[in-house]
Write a protein that holds these residues in place. Structure first.
Motif, PDB file in Angstrom:
ATOM      1  N   THR A 159       0.849  -1.188   0.000  1.00 16.09           N
ATOM      2  CA  THR A 159       0.000   0.000   0.000  1.00 16.09           C
ATOM      3  C   THR A 159       0.884   1.237   0.000  1.00 16.09           C
ATOM      4  O   THR A 159       2.010   1.211   0.513  1.00 16.09           O
ATOM      5  CB  THR A 159      -0.926   0.070   1.233  1.00 16.09           C
ATOM      6  N   SER A 160       0.379   2.297  -0.596  1.00 14.60           N
ATOM      7  CA  SER A 160       1.056   3.583  -0.527  1.00 14.60           C
ATOM      8  C   SER A 160       0.148   4.531   0.253  1.00 14.60           C
ATOM      9  O   SER A 160      -0.899   4.120   0.763  1.00 14.60           O
ATOM     10  CB  SER A 160       1.344   4.131  -1.918  1.00 14.60           C
ATOM     11  N   ASP A 161       0.548   5.773   0.350  1.00 15.90           N
ATOM     12  CA  ASP A 161      -0.286   6.739   1.037  1.00 15.90           C
ATOM     13  C   ASP A 161       0.210   8.148   0.781  1.00 15.90           C
ATOM     14  O   ASP A 161       1.415   8.384   0.679  1.00 15.90           O
ATOM     15  CB  ASP A 161      -0.305   6.500   2.541  1.00 15.90           C
ATOM     16  N   GLY A 162      -0.737   9.040   0.683  1.00 15.58           N
ATOM     17  CA  GLY A 162      -0.449  10.459   0.605  1.00 15.58           C
ATOM     18  C   GLY A 162      -1.481  11.194   1.434  1.00 15.58           C
ATOM     19  O   GLY A 162      -2.648  10.794   1.497  1.00 15.58           O
ATOM     20  N   GLY A 163      -1.051  12.236   2.094  1.00 15.25           N
ATOM     21  CA  GLY A 163      -1.973  13.019   2.897  1.00 15.25           C
ATOM     22  C   GLY A 163      -2.965  13.777   2.030  1.00 15.25           C
ATOM     23  O   GLY A 163      -2.629  14.256   0.948  1.00 15.25           O
ATOM     24  N   LEU A 283     -13.934  21.759  10.133  1.00 19.04           N
ATOM     25  CA  LEU A 283     -14.206  22.150   8.760  1.00 19.04           C
ATOM     26  C   LEU A 283     -13.213  21.488   7.810  1.00 19.04           C
ATOM     27  O   LEU A 283     -13.586  21.036   6.732  1.00 19.04           O
ATOM     28  CB  LEU A 283     -14.124  23.675   8.613  1.00 19.04           C
ATOM     29  N   PHE A 284     -11.952  21.433   8.232  1.00 18.04           N
ATOM     30  CA  PHE A 284     -10.880  20.835   7.425  1.00 18.04           C
ATOM     31  C   PHE A 284     -10.147  19.776   8.248  1.00 18.04           C
ATOM     32  O   PHE A 284      -9.949  19.937   9.454  1.00 18.04           O
ATOM     33  CB  PHE A 284      -9.868  21.891   6.985  1.00 18.04           C
ATOM     34  N   LEU A 285      -9.717  18.717   7.576  1.00 15.60           N
ATOM     35  CA  LEU A 285      -8.970  17.643   8.227  1.00 15.60           C
ATOM     36  C   LEU A 285      -7.869  17.145   7.313  1.00 15.60           C
ATOM     37  O   LEU A 285      -8.116  16.834   6.148  1.00 15.60           O
ATOM     38  CB  LEU A 285      -9.893  16.472   8.575  1.00 15.60           C
ATOM     39  N   ARG A 286      -6.665  17.054   7.853  1.00 13.77           N
ATOM     40  CA  ARG A 286      -5.582  16.370   7.150  1.00 13.77           C
ATOM     41  C   ARG A 286      -5.570  14.917   7.630  1.00 13.77           C
ATOM     42  O   ARG A 286      -5.451  14.627   8.816  1.00 13.77           O
ATOM     43  CB  ARG A 286      -4.235  17.027   7.483  1.00 13.77           C
ATOM     44  N   ASN A 287      -5.721  13.981   6.682  1.00 16.88           N
ATOM     45  CA  ASN A 287      -5.673  12.570   7.044  1.00 16.88           C
ATOM     46  C   ASN A 287      -5.389  11.745   5.796  1.00 16.88           C
ATOM     47  O   ASN A 287      -5.163  12.290   4.707  1.00 16.88           O
ATOM     48  CB  ASN A 287      -6.970  12.129   7.732  1.00 16.88           C
ATOM     49  N   TRP A 288      -5.394  10.427   5.956  1.00 13.34           N
ATOM     50  CA  TRP A 288      -5.074   9.500   4.868  1.00 13.34           C
ATOM     51  C   TRP A 288      -6.338   9.066   4.119  1.00 13.34           C
ATOM     52  O   TRP A 288      -7.459   9.286   4.596  1.00 13.34           O
ATOM     53  CB  TRP A 288      -4.361   8.272   5.441  1.00 13.34           C
ATOM     54  N   PRO A 289      -6.188   8.387   2.988  1.00 17.69           N
ATOM     55  CA  PRO A 289      -7.351   7.993   2.188  1.00 17.69           C
ATOM     56  C   PRO A 289      -8.341   7.074   2.893  1.00 17.69           C
ATOM     57  O   PRO A 289      -9.528   7.064   2.543  1.00 17.69           O
ATOM     58  CB  PRO A 289      -6.717   7.276   0.986  1.00 17.69           C
ATOM     59  N   TYR A 290      -7.890   6.297   3.857  1.00 19.75           N
ATOM     60  CA  TYR A 290      -8.791   5.337   4.499  1.00 19.75           C
ATOM     61  C   TYR A 290     -10.023   6.019   5.095  1.00 19.75           C
ATOM     62  O   TYR A 290     -11.082   5.410   5.256  1.00 19.75           O
ATOM     63  CB  TYR A 290      -8.052   4.544   5.585  1.00 19.75           C
ATOM     64  N   VAL A 291      -9.897   7.311   5.440  1.00 16.33           N
ATOM     65  CA  VAL A 291     -10.991   8.049   6.066  1.00 16.33           C
ATOM     66  C   VAL A 291     -12.194   8.156   5.133  1.00 16.33           C
ATOM     67  O   VAL A 291     -13.344   8.206   5.590  1.00 16.33           O
ATOM     68  CB  VAL A 291     -10.504   9.456   6.490  1.00 16.33           C
ATOM     69  N   TYR A 292     -11.938   8.181   3.835  1.00 14.97           N
ATOM     70  CA  TYR A 292     -13.008   8.450   2.865  1.00 14.97           C
ATOM     71  C   TYR A 292     -14.181   7.478   3.024  1.00 14.97           C
ATOM     72  O   TYR A 292     -15.339   7.899   3.110  1.00 14.97           O
ATOM     73  CB  TYR A 292     -12.457   8.384   1.444  1.00 14.97           C
ATOM     74  N   GLY A 325       3.665   7.932   2.516  1.00 14.03           N
ATOM     75  CA  GLY A 325       3.329   6.872   3.452  1.00 14.03           C
ATOM     76  C   GLY A 325       3.225   5.533   2.751  1.00 14.03           C
ATOM     77  O   GLY A 325       3.538   5.392   1.572  1.00 14.03           O
ATOM     78  N   GLY A 326       2.770   4.563   3.482  1.00 16.34           N
ATOM     79  CA  GLY A 326       2.573   3.252   2.907  1.00 16.34           C
ATOM     80  C   GLY A 326       3.229   2.152   3.707  1.00 16.34           C
ATOM     81  O   GLY A 326       3.902   2.398   4.712  1.00 16.34           O
ATOM     82  N   HIS A 327       3.009   0.926   3.245  1.00 13.75           N
ATOM     83  CA  HIS A 327       3.566  -0.246   3.913  1.00 13.75           C
ATOM     84  C   HIS A 327       4.149  -1.218   2.893  1.00 13.75           C
ATOM     85  O   HIS A 327       3.596  -1.414   1.812  1.00 13.75           O
ATOM     86  CB  HIS A 327       2.498  -0.954   4.744  1.00 13.75           C
ATOM     87  N   ILE A 358      -8.470  -1.860  -2.133  1.00 17.01           N
ATOM     88  CA  ILE A 358      -8.934  -0.471  -2.174  1.00 17.01           C
ATOM     89  C   ILE A 358     -10.461  -0.423  -2.202  1.00 17.01           C
ATOM     90  O   ILE A 358     -11.076   0.445  -1.575  1.00 17.01           O
ATOM     91  CB  ILE A 358      -8.331   0.312  -3.362  1.00 17.01           C
ATOM     92  N   GLU A 359     -11.090  -1.373  -2.899  1.00 21.78           N
ATOM     93  CA  GLU A 359     -12.549  -1.401  -2.937  1.00 21.78           C
ATOM     94  C   GLU A 359     -13.139  -1.591  -1.539  1.00 21.78           C
ATOM     95  O   GLU A 359     -14.183  -1.033  -1.209  1.00 21.78           O
ATOM     96  CB  GLU A 359     -13.028  -2.523  -3.861  1.00 21.78           C
ATOM     97  N   ALA A 360     -12.442  -2.362  -0.711  1.00 18.21           N
ATOM     98  CA  ALA A 360     -12.961  -2.666   0.619  1.00 18.21           C
ATOM     99  C   ALA A 360     -12.545  -1.661   1.676  1.00 18.21           C
ATOM    100  O   ALA A 360     -13.292  -1.399   2.618  1.00 18.21           O
ATOM    101  CB  ALA A 360     -12.501  -4.061   1.039  1.00 18.21           C
ATOM    102  N   THR A 361     -11.345  -1.095   1.547  1.00 21.67           N
ATOM    103  CA  THR A 361     -10.796  -0.287   2.642  1.00 21.67           C
ATOM    104  C   THR A 361     -10.442   1.136   2.252  1.00 21.67           C
ATOM    105  O   THR A 361     -10.124   1.939   3.123  1.00 21.67           O
ATOM    106  CB  THR A 361      -9.522  -0.946   3.198  1.00 21.67           C
ATOM    107  N   SER A 362     -10.446   1.469   0.980  1.00 23.87           N
ATOM    108  CA  SER A 362     -10.031   2.753   0.398  1.00 23.87           C
ATOM    109  C   SER A 362      -8.565   3.065   0.633  1.00 23.87           C
ATOM    110  O   SER A 362      -8.131   4.200   0.501  1.00 23.87           O
ATOM    111  CB  SER A 362     -10.918   3.913   0.865  1.00 23.87           C
ATOM    112  N   GLN A 363      -7.758   2.055   0.949  1.00 23.13           N
ATOM    113  CA  GLN A 363      -6.316   2.252   1.076  1.00 23.13           C
ATOM    114  C   GLN A 363      -5.688   2.444  -0.303  1.00 23.13           C
ATOM    115  O   GLN A 363      -6.113   1.843  -1.291  1.00 23.13           O
ATOM    116  CB  GLN A 363      -5.662   1.054   1.752  1.00 23.13           C
ATOM    117  N   ALA A 364      -4.654   3.252  -0.357  1.00 18.64           N
ATOM    118  CA  ALA A 364      -4.006   3.564  -1.626  1.00 18.64           C
ATOM    119  C   ALA A 364      -3.201   2.372  -2.143  1.00 18.64           C
ATOM    120  O   ALA A 364      -2.375   1.827  -1.417  1.00 18.64           O
ATOM    121  CB  ALA A 364      -3.080   4.773  -1.460  1.00 18.64           C
TER     122      ALA A 364
END
Length: 440
Positions: A159-163, A283-292, A325-327, A358-364
């Motif tokens: 998995t990868s990740d971007g804020g 109003l605004f949040l910095r977080n990873w894609p999983y939040v979506y 980010g990522g693993h 990604i379909e199940a968890t929205s992880q990058a």
């Protein structure tokens, strides 16, 4: 990437399970039923039989299904889940202790991308010949680099990740704001406009993750990089005591001073900040894609479902810079059955498996093709800004003593955000500390 390792609950497995079982059989080199004990040497990828998979605590409900697909096709080479704590620092500590004891209790390690240099330099993980990973060239190049130490491969990016910047589209629209902010100043101005709305009563402007843990290193790094600064320069030398770094840190410090960032955010990790956004407190949040996926649930757990969107992180003069980010999955040098381990890793890294994830968890994902998949783009409108975030991201310092380096960064940033140390002194002291820890 979440340092607490909690993910959205999977819903897409049933549709792809059959094909994944077939893929599992194809990925392996055959389940010969032998448990030869393998080799505990750091080099040989031999030995077949049962393996273990060490990873941070999974609350998505999807990981067991992934492992079940592998196990169904490999009854004599089954993988056993070894769940570690939610906190990333605690995960690393257990993996380090296991390695220092030369234990074979863990076979495959689910590693934060910033741990590669430390584990490889200490010979705690096995070098993987690139020809053992047939799909390596199809992955985003930046993700592959996270798994390398001195130009040799020690893991496979899963998995990868971007804020990302999550924002309330309903409130921005009602305040007459047509587009999300590109700079910190624009974001603060937007907050002032929205604050006049009755619906915004009791809301705070912005939060990231500011508890003293790995997430603080990420948020600190992004603030400095987004202001044009660096923690280490292109030659790998500490470079944190600069005007640019000061400007980035002061944005966060001033946020706490003015209340734009709520006082409670000093205790926020990923999950606390996610819940604050979902509860309508930000109003605004910095977080990873999983939040979506979680924030869009319509089961009553989220008050903002259908009322938010995502954009690139804001910076000082334009769009900001995410931490990469990522693993990666790596193989414990002291483990048995490494031939099974590399087959399992290739299975988990496959395009079909990553698409299901990604379909199940929205992880990058790390497969470049998945960001351009029309069905995924429809399901996850954030894929375009996420791809841009990852392509423009900067890694955290790639250093052998990463545990010590990140602890020093966290201490300096936390003291500055708490107001106990001025930004100037925090950065000056951090520069001195990093110079003692980072040697070329």
């Amino acid at each position: 990437m979440r340092f607490e390792r909690s993910h959205a609950r999977g819903t897409a497995f049933v549709a792809v399970a059959g094909s994944l079982v077939l893929l599992a059989a194809a990925c392996g080199s055959g389940d010969n039923g032998s448990s030869s004990g393998g080799s505990s040497s750091t080099g040989a990828l031999d030995g077949r039989g049962p393996i273990t998979f060490a990873t941070g605590k999974d609350t998505s409900g999807f990981l067991p299904k992934q492992l079940a697909a592998w196990n169904a096709a490999h009854p004599n080479e089954k993988v056993e889940l070894k769940e570690l704590p939610e906190d990333a620092d605690a995960q690393r500590q257990q993996m380090v202790q296991n390695a220092q004891a030369k234990s074979d209790a863990f076979t495959v390690l689910n590693m934060d991308v910033v741990w590669t240099s430390e584990f490889a330099a200490n010979q705690w993980i096995t070098q993987i010949p690139e020809d053992k990973v047939p799909d390596l060239g199809k992955l985003i190049p930046a993700t592959v680099e996270t798994a390398k130490y001195r130009d040799k491969l020690y893991g496979v990016p899963i998995t990868s990740d971007g804020g990302l910047l999550y924002y309330r589209t309903d409130l921005l629209t009602k305040a007459g704001i047509a587009a999300p902010p590109k700079t910190w100043d624009e974001m603060l101005a937007d907050c002032q406009k929205v604050a006049t709305l009755p619906e915004a009563k009791g809301m705070s402007c912005y939060s990231g993750q500011f508890e003293k843990y790995e997430g603080l290193t990420v948020n600190f790094s992004e603030a400095i990089n987004s202001a044009g600064g660096d923690i280490v320069d292109k030659d790998g030398k500490p470079n944190v005591n600069t005007p640019e770094a000061k400007a980035g840190l002061e944005e966060l410090v001033n946020g706490f001073k003015t209340g734009a960032i709520p006082k409670a955010a000093i205790t926020y990790k990923e999950e606390e900040s996610r819940r604050a956004f979902q509860d309508g407190k930000l109003l605004f949040l910095r977080n990873w894609p999983y939040v979506y996926s979680l924030a869009n649930k319509t089961d009553g757990s989220s008050k903002v479902a259908g009322k938010f969107a995502v954009a690139p992180l804001p910076g000082k003069t334009g769009p900001g810079v995410s931490s990469l980010g990522g693993h990666d999955y790596a193989i414990n040098s002291f483990a048995k059955n490494k031939a099974t381990a590399i087959d399992f890793i290739n299975f988990m890294a496959s395009e079909a498996r990553q698409k299901a994830n990604i379909e199940a968890t929205s992880q990058a994902p790390t497969w470049a093709s998945l960001y351009d998949d029309p069905t995924l783009q429809k399901q996850f409108p954030y894929l375009a800004p996420l791809k841009a975030s990852i392509l423009g991201a900067k890694p955290r310092p790639k250093v052998v003593k990463y545990g010590d380096v990140t602890a020093a960064i966290q201490a300096a940033a936390y003291d500055a955000l708490n107001g106990t140390v001025a930004p100037d002194k925090a950065l000056s002291d951090l520069q001195t500390k990093l110079q003692s820890l980072i040697t070329n």
